[in-house]
Design an enzyme around this catalytic site. Structure first.
Site, PDB file in Angstrom:
ATOM      1  N   GLY A  47       0.694  -1.278  -0.062  1.00  0.00           N
ATOM      2  CA  GLY A  47      -0.098  -0.033   0.097  1.00  0.00           C
ATOM      3  C   GLY A  47       0.701   1.389   0.076  1.00  0.00           C
TER       4      GLY A  47
ATOM      5  N   ILE B 294      -3.229  10.828  11.808  1.00  0.00           N
ATOM      6  CA  ILE B 294      -2.022  11.119  10.945  1.00  0.00           C
ATOM      7  C   ILE B 294      -2.639  11.941   9.635  1.00  0.00           C
ATOM      8  CG2 ILE B 294       0.077  10.411   9.575  1.00  0.00           C
ATOM      9  CD1 ILE B 294      -0.092   9.602  13.022  1.00  0.00           C
TER      10      ILE B 294
ATOM     11  N   TYR C  46     -12.905  -1.734  11.561  1.00  0.00           N
ATOM     12  CA  TYR C  46     -11.475  -1.408  11.706  1.00  0.00           C
ATOM     13  C   TYR C  46     -10.717  -1.527  12.894  1.00  0.00           C
ATOM     14  CZ  TYR C  46      -7.812   2.088  10.655  1.00  0.00           C
ATOM     15  OH  TYR C  46      -6.464   2.622  10.447  1.00  0.00           O
TER      16      TYR C  46
HETATM   17  P1  NAP Z   1      -4.071   5.722   2.548  1.00  0.00           P
HETATM   18  O1  NAP Z   1      -3.589   7.221   2.358  1.00  0.00           O
HETATM   19  O2  NAP Z   1      -5.372   5.615   2.421  1.00  0.00           O
HETATM   20  O3  NAP Z   1      -3.207   4.860   1.997  1.00  0.00           O
HETATM   21  C1  NAP Z   1      -3.431   3.556   2.322  1.00  0.00           C
HETATM   22  C2  NAP Z   1      -2.778   2.667   0.908  1.00  0.00           C
HETATM   23  O4  NAP Z   1      -3.179   1.474   0.954  1.00  0.00           O
HETATM   24  C3  NAP Z   1      -3.318   3.455  -0.230  1.00  0.00           C
HETATM   25  O5  NAP Z   1      -2.171   3.489  -1.346  1.00  0.00           O
HETATM   26  C4  NAP Z   1      -4.140   2.394  -0.857  1.00  0.00           C
HETATM   27  O6  NAP Z   1      -4.355   2.156  -2.281  1.00  0.00           O
HETATM   28  C5  NAP Z   1      -3.576   1.008  -0.275  1.00  0.00           C
HETATM   29  N1  NAP Z   1      -4.575  -0.285  -0.141  1.00  0.00           N
HETATM   30  C6  NAP Z   1      -5.867  -0.062   0.091  1.00  0.00           C
HETATM   31  N2  NAP Z   1      -6.364  -1.501  -0.115  1.00  0.00           N
HETATM   32  C7  NAP Z   1      -5.213  -2.117  -0.662  1.00  0.00           C
HETATM   33  C8  NAP Z   1      -5.111  -3.386  -0.908  1.00  0.00           C
HETATM   34  N3  NAP Z   1      -6.067  -4.327  -0.950  1.00  0.00           N
HETATM   35  N4  NAP Z   1      -3.884  -4.109  -1.511  1.00  0.00           N
HETATM   36  C9  NAP Z   1      -2.888  -3.032  -1.803  1.00  0.00           C
HETATM   37  N5  NAP Z   1      -3.089  -1.721  -1.056  1.00  0.00           N
HETATM   38  C10 NAP Z   1      -4.165  -1.496  -0.742  1.00  0.00           C
HETATM   39  O7  NAP Z   1      -4.053   5.614   4.338  1.00  0.00           O
HETATM   40  P2  NAP Z   1      -2.831   5.909   5.356  1.00  0.00           P
HETATM   41  O8  NAP Z   1      -3.091   6.998   6.124  1.00  0.00           O
HETATM   42  O9  NAP Z   1      -1.543   6.227   4.707  1.00  0.00           O
HETATM   43  O10 NAP Z   1      -2.793   4.620   6.211  1.00  0.00           O
HETATM   44  C11 NAP Z   1      -1.636   3.640   5.861  1.00  0.00           C
HETATM   45  C12 NAP Z   1      -2.040   2.861   7.027  1.00  0.00           C
HETATM   46  O11 NAP Z   1      -1.806   3.260   8.240  1.00  0.00           O
HETATM   47  C13 NAP Z   1      -3.075   2.098   6.980  1.00  0.00           C
HETATM   48  O12 NAP Z   1      -2.926   0.775   7.476  1.00  0.00           O
HETATM   49  C14 NAP Z   1      -3.956   2.668   7.934  1.00  0.00           C
HETATM   50  O13 NAP Z   1      -5.036   1.822   8.722  1.00  0.00           O
HETATM   51  C15 NAP Z   1      -3.012   3.114   9.064  1.00  0.00           C
HETATM   52  N6  NAP Z   1      -3.420   3.949   9.890  1.00  0.00           N
HETATM   53  C16 NAP Z   1      -3.498   5.391   9.344  1.00  0.00           C
HETATM   54  C17 NAP Z   1      -4.127   6.323  10.316  1.00  0.00           C
HETATM   55  C18 NAP Z   1      -4.216   7.766   9.911  1.00  0.00           C
HETATM   56  O14 NAP Z   1      -4.631   8.576  10.727  1.00  0.00           O
HETATM   57  N7  NAP Z   1      -4.055   8.095   8.653  1.00  0.00           N
HETATM   58  C19 NAP Z   1      -3.979   6.165  11.712  1.00  0.00           C
HETATM   59  C20 NAP Z   1      -3.661   4.655  12.235  1.00  0.00           C
HETATM   60  C21 NAP Z   1      -3.443   3.710  11.313  1.00  0.00           C
HETATM   61  P3  NAP Z   1      -5.224   3.253  -2.881  1.00  0.00           P
HETATM   62  O15 NAP Z   1      -4.252   4.576  -3.218  1.00  0.00           O
HETATM   63  O16 NAP Z   1      -5.536   2.895  -4.100  1.00  0.00           O
HETATM   64  O17 NAP Z   1      -6.440   3.827  -2.095  1.00  0.00           O
END
Ligand code: NAP
Length: 248
Positions: free
Chosen positions: A14, A189, A156
């Site tokens: 991802g 984040i 989630y």
């Molecule tokens: P994001 O901006 O939505 O990025 C997530 C990435 O994962 C995107 O590139 C997405 O692809 C990809 N993805 C989704 N489903 C997938 C699949 N089936 N196979 C491969 N790739 C896939 O989210 P983020 O905020 O960077 O989050 C990254 C991680 O941190 C996640 O696990 C999230 O749960 C965790 N997290 C985030 C936060 C926060 O506040 N942002 C807090 C706690 C935990 P697309 O670009 O196509 O959508």
């Protein structure tokens, strides 16, 4: 943060955007070869173009972490081309929020499939190589809501709590083979995932954060670099919250 990752091969799922892309970029800046991967071709091409422009050492491999064949291909191709995998970072994740009364099967299933089963699939596919190497580091991105729970995020939170139980179990299984497994639990984040939230919701979250700001993808990348480095060789099975003090 500067740590020498020369000759290291790192897979980040991802990593087309958000935290994953930042983690991938941080490793390349420190000398590693990074395998960037994503299920959306659009995000992956965007990241690929950025990495090419910056002259980073990387390979892009499309992979939907819910698809067993894609996952096998990601891991096998990496090992075949580079002869090893030093670090696997399970970052891919999605949200599909709803109150429990209205939660659809599809919302539950897709979040569990991506966030939890995806971690299982990539880990299982890479284990034979880690065992062969008698070395490896797995870093799984969970969330503080996997510890605290959150209204509207039962799916989630369950997936992120599941990552913690899964990681601790395999940390115990694999320690004897010099393979460490740790969990990073981000708080709130600033990424495309959270950018869709209304300003009022964001302000309310920030009020609850002792350090009074959202985290940045770099805040997460820094701890991931540390855990992936030899400085953290004696750390396994740990959950590290990176959340400005939200959960103490
Ligand atoms: P994001 O901006 O939505 O990025 C997530 C990435 O994962 C995107 O590139 C997405 O692809 C990809 N993805 C989704 N489903 C997938 C699949 N089936 N196979 C491969 N790739 C896939 O989210 P983020 O905020 O960077 O989050 C990254 C991680 O941190 C996640 O696990 C999230 O749960 C965790 N997290 C985030 C936060 C926060 O506040 N942002 C807090 C706690 C935990 P697309 O670009 O196509 O959508």
């Amino acid at each position: 943060m500067e740590i020498d990752f020369n000759d290291k091969v790192i897979i980040v799922t991802g990593s087309g955007r958000g935290i994953g892309r930042e983690i991938a970029e941080s490793f390349t800046k420190n000398g590693a070869t990074v395998i960037i991967s994503d299920y959306s071709t659009e995000s992956l091409i965007e990241a690929e173009n950025l990495f090419k422009t910056k002259g980073y050492s990387f390979k892009a491999i499309p992979c939907d972490v819910t698809n067993r064949e894609d996952v096998q291909n990601l891991i096998d191709l990496t090992y075949k081309e580079f002869g090893k995998i030093d670090v696997l970072i399970n970052n891919a994740g999605i949200t599909k929020d709803n109150l429990i009364l209205r939660m659809k099967d599809e919302q539950w299933d897709s979040v569990i499939e991506t966030n939890l089963k995806g971690v299982f699939l990539t880990t299982r596919a890479s284990i034979k190589y880690f065992l062969k190497q008698r070395y490896g580091k797995i870093i799984n991105i969970s969330s503080v809501v996997g510890i605290t729970g959150n209204i509207g995020q039962s799916n989630y939170s369950a997936s992120k709590a599941g990552i913690i139980g899964f990681s601790k179990s395999i940390a115990r299984e694999l320690a004897i083979r010099n393979i460490t497994v740790n969990i990073v639990a981000p708080g709130f984040i600033d990424t495309p995932m959270t950018s869709v939230l209304p300003d009022g919701v964001k302000e309310n979250f920030i009020k609850k954060i002792p350090l009074k700001r959202m985290g940045t993808p770099t805040d997460i990348a820094n701890i991931v670099l540390f855990i992936a480095s030899p400085l953290a060789d004696y750390i396994t099975g740990q959950v590290i919250n990176v959340d400005g003090g939200m959960v103490m």
